[in-house]
Write a protein that holds these residues in place. Structure first.
Motif, PDB file in Angstrom:
ATOM      1  N   MET A 148       0.873  -1.172   0.000  1.00  0.00           N
ATOM      2  CA  MET A 148       0.000   0.000   0.000  1.00  0.00           C
ATOM      3  C   MET A 148       0.909   1.220   0.000  1.00  0.00           C
ATOM      4  SD  MET A 148      -3.291   0.626   2.515  1.00  0.00           S
ATOM      5  CE  MET A 148      -4.146  -0.899   2.195  1.00  0.00           C
ATOM      6  N   GLY A 149       0.562   2.194  -0.840  1.00  0.00           N
ATOM      7  CA  GLY A 149       1.403   3.377  -0.942  1.00  0.00           C
ATOM      8  C   GLY A 149       0.727   4.602  -0.359  1.00  0.00           C
ATOM      9  N   ILE A 150       1.556   5.548   0.059  1.00  0.00           N
ATOM     10  CA  ILE A 150       1.030   6.825   0.537  1.00  0.00           C
ATOM     11  C   ILE A 150       1.837   7.931  -0.132  1.00  0.00           C
ATOM     12  CG2 ILE A 150       2.479   6.765   2.638  1.00  0.00           C
ATOM     13  CD1 ILE A 150       0.010   8.138   4.065  1.00  0.00           C
ATOM     14  N   GLN A 151       1.128   8.967  -0.563  1.00  0.00           N
ATOM     15  CA  GLN A 151       1.776  10.052  -1.310  1.00  0.00           C
ATOM     16  C   GLN A 151       1.241  11.388  -0.810  1.00  0.00           C
ATOM     17  OE1 GLN A 151       0.639  10.120  -5.452  1.00  0.00           O
ATOM     18  NE2 GLN A 151       2.492  11.218  -6.065  1.00  0.00           N
ATOM     19  N   ASP A 152       2.122  12.227  -0.346  1.00  0.00           N
ATOM     20  CA  ASP A 152       1.712  13.575   0.041  1.00  0.00           C
ATOM     21  C   ASP A 152       1.575  14.426  -1.215  1.00  0.00           C
ATOM     22  OD1 ASP A 152       1.785  12.848   2.658  1.00  0.00           O
ATOM     23  OD2 ASP A 152       3.648  13.886   3.143  1.00  0.00           O
ATOM     24  N   VAL A 153       0.400  14.990  -1.416  1.00  0.00           N
ATOM     25  CA  VAL A 153       0.175  15.888  -2.557  1.00  0.00           C
ATOM     26  C   VAL A 153      -0.507  17.145  -2.024  1.00  0.00           C
ATOM     27  CG1 VAL A 153      -0.893  16.187  -4.827  1.00  0.00           C
ATOM     28  CG2 VAL A 153      -0.118  13.925  -4.124  1.00  0.00           C
ATOM     29  N   LYS A 154       0.159  18.285  -2.216  1.00  0.00           N
ATOM     30  CA  LYS A 154      -0.362  19.558  -1.688  1.00  0.00           C
ATOM     31  C   LYS A 154      -0.667  19.395  -0.189  1.00  0.00           C
ATOM     32  CE  LYS A 154      -1.898  20.817  -6.268  1.00  0.00           C
ATOM     33  NZ  LYS A 154      -3.011  21.027  -7.172  1.00  0.00           N
ATOM     34  N   ASP A 155      -1.938  19.593   0.205  1.00  0.00           N
ATOM     35  CA  ASP A 155      -2.273  19.568   1.627  1.00  0.00           C
ATOM     36  C   ASP A 155      -2.828  18.234   2.122  1.00  0.00           C
ATOM     37  OD1 ASP A 155      -4.423  20.024  -0.113  1.00  0.00           O
ATOM     38  OD2 ASP A 155      -5.659  20.842   1.495  1.00  0.00           O
ATOM     39  N   VAL A 156      -2.894  17.212   1.268  1.00  0.00           N
ATOM     40  CA  VAL A 156      -3.482  15.929   1.681  1.00  0.00           C
ATOM     41  C   VAL A 156      -2.494  14.777   1.456  1.00  0.00           C
ATOM     42  CG1 VAL A 156      -5.800  16.742   1.020  1.00  0.00           C
ATOM     43  CG2 VAL A 156      -4.499  15.290  -0.560  1.00  0.00           C
ATOM     44  N   SER A 157      -2.847  13.610   1.960  1.00  0.00           N
ATOM     45  CA  SER A 157      -2.115  12.388   1.608  1.00  0.00           C
ATOM     46  C   SER A 157      -3.060  11.473   0.842  1.00  0.00           C
ATOM     47  CB  SER A 157      -1.620  11.659   2.858  1.00  0.00           C
ATOM     48  OG  SER A 157      -0.694  12.430   3.560  1.00  0.00           O
ATOM     49  N   LEU A 158      -2.529  10.869  -0.197  1.00  0.00           N
ATOM     50  CA  LEU A 158      -3.317   9.924  -0.997  1.00  0.00           C
ATOM     51  C   LEU A 158      -2.900   8.503  -0.654  1.00  0.00           C
ATOM     52  CD1 LEU A 158      -2.949  11.549  -4.558  1.00  0.00           C
ATOM     53  CD2 LEU A 158      -4.654  12.073  -2.791  1.00  0.00           C
ATOM     54  N   ILE A 159      -3.873   7.622  -0.535  1.00  0.00           N
ATOM     55  CA  ILE A 159      -3.578   6.188  -0.443  1.00  0.00           C
ATOM     56  C   ILE A 159      -3.487   5.683  -1.877  1.00  0.00           C
ATOM     57  CG2 ILE A 159      -4.452   3.923   0.287  1.00  0.00           C
ATOM     58  CD1 ILE A 159      -3.677   5.680   2.648  1.00  0.00           C
ATOM     59  N   ARG A 160      -2.393   5.042  -2.223  1.00  0.00           N
ATOM     60  CA  ARG A 160      -2.167   4.630  -3.610  1.00  0.00           C
ATOM     61  C   ARG A 160      -1.851   3.132  -3.704  1.00  0.00           C
ATOM     62  NH1 ARG A 160      -0.393   8.390  -7.150  1.00  0.00           N
ATOM     63  NH2 ARG A 160      -1.215   6.829  -8.574  1.00  0.00           N
ATOM     64  N   HIS A 161      -2.355   2.525  -4.747  1.00  0.00           N
ATOM     65  CA  HIS A 161      -1.955   1.168  -5.129  1.00  0.00           C
ATOM     66  C   HIS A 161      -2.050   0.144  -4.004  1.00  0.00           C
ATOM     67  CE1 HIS A 161      -0.632   3.030  -8.809  1.00  0.00           C
ATOM     68  NE2 HIS A 161       0.169   3.819  -8.128  1.00  0.00           N
ATOM     69  N   ALA A 162      -3.219   0.066  -3.380  1.00  0.00           N
ATOM     70  CA  ALA A 162      -3.424  -0.955  -2.342  1.00  0.00           C
ATOM     71  C   ALA A 162      -3.602  -2.309  -3.023  1.00  0.00           C
ATOM     72  CB  ALA A 162      -4.661  -0.611  -1.521  1.00  0.00           C
ATOM     73  N   TYR A 163      -2.833  -3.264  -2.586  1.00  0.00           N
ATOM     74  CA  TYR A 163      -2.958  -4.586  -3.199  1.00  0.00           C
ATOM     75  C   TYR A 163      -2.492  -5.680  -2.236  1.00  0.00           C
ATOM     76  CZ  TYR A 163      -3.023  -8.286  -6.643  1.00  0.00           C
ATOM     77  OH  TYR A 163      -3.321  -9.448  -7.304  1.00  0.00           O
ATOM     78  N   VAL A 164      -3.370  -6.675  -2.056  1.00  0.00           N
ATOM     79  CA  VAL A 164      -3.016  -7.860  -1.265  1.00  0.00           C
ATOM     80  C   VAL A 164      -3.160  -9.065  -2.188  1.00  0.00           C
ATOM     81  CG1 VAL A 164      -3.697  -9.311   0.704  1.00  0.00           C
ATOM     82  CG2 VAL A 164      -3.718  -6.818   0.927  1.00  0.00           C
ATOM     83  N   ARG A 165      -2.215  -9.986  -2.127  1.00  0.00           N
ATOM     84  CA  ARG A 165      -2.275 -11.179  -2.982  1.00  0.00           C
ATOM     85  C   ARG A 165      -3.620 -11.878  -2.808  1.00  0.00           C
ATOM     86  NH1 ARG A 165       2.513 -13.468  -5.137  1.00  0.00           N
ATOM     87  NH2 ARG A 165       4.367 -12.363  -4.406  1.00  0.00           N
ATOM     88  N   THR A 166      -4.170 -12.346  -3.920  1.00  0.00           N
ATOM     89  CA  THR A 166      -5.523 -12.929  -3.932  1.00  0.00           C
ATOM     90  C   THR A 166      -5.705 -13.964  -2.816  1.00  0.00           C
ATOM     91  OG1 THR A 166      -5.274 -12.777  -6.307  1.00  0.00           O
ATOM     92  CG2 THR A 166      -7.259 -13.819  -5.513  1.00  0.00           C
ATOM     93  N   THR A 167      -4.758 -14.857  -2.687  1.00  0.00           N
ATOM     94  CA  THR A 167      -4.924 -15.949  -1.713  1.00  0.00           C
ATOM     95  C   THR A 167      -4.776 -15.482  -0.268  1.00  0.00           C
ATOM     96  OG1 THR A 167      -2.590 -16.470  -2.048  1.00  0.00           O
ATOM     97  CG2 THR A 167      -4.194 -17.825  -3.238  1.00  0.00           C
ATOM     98  N   ASN A 168      -4.335 -14.263  -0.081  1.00  0.00           N
ATOM     99  CA  ASN A 168      -4.134 -13.759   1.289  1.00  0.00           C
ATOM    100  C   ASN A 168      -5.149 -12.691   1.689  1.00  0.00           C
ATOM    101  OD1 ASN A 168      -1.135 -14.458   0.191  1.00  0.00           O
ATOM    102  ND2 ASN A 168      -1.390 -15.029   2.323  1.00  0.00           N
ATOM    103  N   ARG A 169      -6.172 -12.506   0.857  1.00  0.00           N
ATOM    104  CA  ARG A 169      -7.178 -11.489   1.192  1.00  0.00           C
ATOM    105  C   ARG A 169      -8.079 -11.962   2.330  1.00  0.00           C
ATOM    106  NH1 ARG A 169      -8.237  -9.607  -5.032  1.00  0.00           N
ATOM    107  NH2 ARG A 169      -6.094  -8.893  -5.277  1.00  0.00           N
ATOM    108  N   ASN A 170      -8.793 -11.005   2.926  1.00  0.00           N
ATOM    109  CA  ASN A 170      -9.721 -11.285   4.028  1.00  0.00           C
ATOM    110  C   ASN A 170      -9.047 -11.901   5.238  1.00  0.00           C
ATOM    111  OD1 ASN A 170     -11.898 -10.274   2.538  1.00  0.00           O
ATOM    112  ND2 ASN A 170     -12.123 -12.242   1.493  1.00  0.00           N
ATOM    113  N   GLN A 171      -7.800 -11.514   5.441  1.00  0.00           N
ATOM    114  CA  GLN A 171      -7.080 -11.967   6.641  1.00  0.00           C
ATOM    115  C   GLN A 171      -6.631 -10.769   7.482  1.00  0.00           C
ATOM    116  OE1 GLN A 171      -3.849 -14.450   5.203  1.00  0.00           O
ATOM    117  NE2 GLN A 171      -5.244 -15.757   4.062  1.00  0.00           N
ATOM    118  N   GLY A 172      -7.107  -9.600   7.096  1.00  0.00           N
ATOM    119  CA  GLY A 172      -6.772  -8.409   7.886  1.00  0.00           C
ATOM    120  C   GLY A 172      -5.518  -7.675   7.447  1.00  0.00           C
ATOM    121  N   ILE A 173      -4.877  -8.142   6.379  1.00  0.00           N
ATOM    122  CA  ILE A 173      -3.598  -7.544   5.967  1.00  0.00           C
ATOM    123  C   ILE A 173      -3.813  -6.131   5.406  1.00  0.00           C
ATOM    124  CG2 ILE A 173      -1.653  -7.777   4.352  1.00  0.00           C
ATOM    125  CD1 ILE A 173      -2.082 -10.877   4.712  1.00  0.00           C
ATOM    126  N   GLY A 174      -4.809  -5.986   4.531  1.00  0.00           N
ATOM    127  CA  GLY A 174      -5.110  -4.655   3.993  1.00  0.00           C
ATOM    128  C   GLY A 174      -5.458  -3.679   5.107  1.00  0.00           C
TER     129      GLY A 174
END
Ligand SMILES: CC(C)(COP(=O)(O)OP(=O)(O)OC[C@H]1O[C@@H](n2cnc3c(N)ncnc32)[C@H](O)[C@@H]1OP(=O)(O)O)[C@@H](O)C(=O)NCCC(=O)NCCS
Length: 137
Positions: A29-55
């Motif tokens: 998961m990425g974070i990018q400061d742009v101007k006055d906010v932060s953007l969450i970018r490119h969140a990705y959890v491997r398919t087989t590991n989803r729904n385990q609380g990692i995201g």
């Protein structure tokens, strides 16, 4: 995303955090400061590991890194992702605001603006009501 695109994103200020199990990268998961906010970018959890609380853990960690308002953009069709963020305190902004925010904080083609939604955290909504008390979002 290709290696070149990844380097470009890092060059433009996206800081990627990874979740590892053993020597395997399971989620990013990425974070990018742009101007006055932060953007969450490119969140990705491997398919087989989803729904385990990692995201959720990655998002909590990224939230702890900034005192800025957080915005996240995703596909309008990505209902699972919208639900993921909504359950964690984000809310969708209306279409007019979404179009404005995508132009202001992201560099994406016009066509992608049409098919995207933007979600903002509570801090962002609070900041809007302080500056523009009568305008709905
Ligand atoms: C969106 C995404 C990053 C979420 O990652 P994730 O690791 O699956 O997220 P979590 O496991 O923290 O949360 C997902 C669900 O798992 C559930 N969950 C969390 N911990 C759990 C556990 N220990 N056991 C079972 N379920 C659990 C949560 O309740 C959550 O459900 P909810 O959203 O209804 O509350 C992932 O689905 C993904 O990579 N999607 C594809 C890419 C994408 O759409 N990215 C977003 C674009 S910005």
């Amino acid at each position: 995303m290709s290696k070149e695109e990844l380097w470009q994103e890092i060059h433009e200020g996206v800081v990627f955090w990874g979740y590892e199990e053993g020597d395997q990268l399971i989620g990013v998961m990425g974070i990018q400061d742009v101007k006055d906010v932060s953007l969450i970018r490119h969140a990705y959890v491997r398919t087989t590991n989803r729904n385990q609380g990692i995201g959720g853990r990655l998002l909590s960690h990224l939230r702890s890194l900034t005192t800025r308002s957080l915005l996240v953009g995703t596909w309008a069709d990505a209902l699972w992702a919208i639900r993921f963020y909504e359950k964690r305190g984000f809310r969708q902004v209306n279409k007019e605001t979404k179009d404005r925010l995508l132009r202001e904080y992201w560099s994406i083609p016009v066509r992608q603006i049409e098919t995207s939604v933007v979600l903002a955290d509570e801090r962002w909504f609070e900041a809007q009501t302080q500056t523009q008390p009568t305008k709905p979002f």
